[in-house]
Design a protein around this motif. Sequence first.
Motif, PDB file in Angstrom:
ATOM      1  N   ASN A  80       0.856  -1.180   0.000  1.00 53.81           N
ATOM      2  CA  ASN A  80       0.000   0.000   0.000  1.00 53.81           C
ATOM      3  C   ASN A  80       0.890   1.227   0.000  1.00 53.81           C
ATOM      4  N   PHE A  85      -4.767   3.232  -0.049  1.00 50.30           N
ATOM      5  CA  PHE A  85      -5.973   2.454   0.209  1.00 50.30           C
ATOM      6  C   PHE A  85      -6.217   2.307   1.708  1.00 50.30           C
ATOM      7  N   THR A 106     -10.558   4.583  -1.271  1.00 54.78           N
ATOM      8  CA  THR A 106      -9.451   5.298  -1.915  1.00 54.78           C
ATOM      9  C   THR A 106      -9.673   6.793  -1.687  1.00 54.78           C
TER      10      THR A 106
END
Length: 115
Positions: A80, A85, A106
Motif C-alpha cells: 500500500n 488504500f 481510496t
Amino acid sequence: MKYINKIFSLFAIALMAVACDPDAESYTPGGLEEGNQGICFAGNYTQTVEAEPGVTSFILTLKRSVTDAAGSVDIKVLNNEENIFICPSTASFAAGEATTTLTVETPISDSRDSL
C-alpha cells in the motif's frame, strides 16, 4: 541399426503405457484442514488495482467453501504505497453465507477535481 531403433521404439511405447496412472481420473482434492474455511477472492482480480479519478472506493468479493457456521478472516495488505488504500482488517461471513464483500476506500482525490 534399424533393428535396434525398432526395439528402442517398442521399449519406449511399452514404458509410456505402464507409466500411466490408472487412478489419475478418479483424483479428488484433499479436504480442508481444521479451522480452514476455504476463503478466496471471487472473480478475476489482478494484483494491481487502478482507481479512476473521482472514485472513492471499490468492492472485492470473497467466497468460501465451508458455510455451516459464521466466520471471519483477517485481511493483510501486502503493498500500500503512500497509504492510498484504506482496507478493513477483517471480513465476516454469516452462517450459511458463501460470499461477502470487502469495501476498500481510496480517499485520495485526483488533483484535477479541485480545478
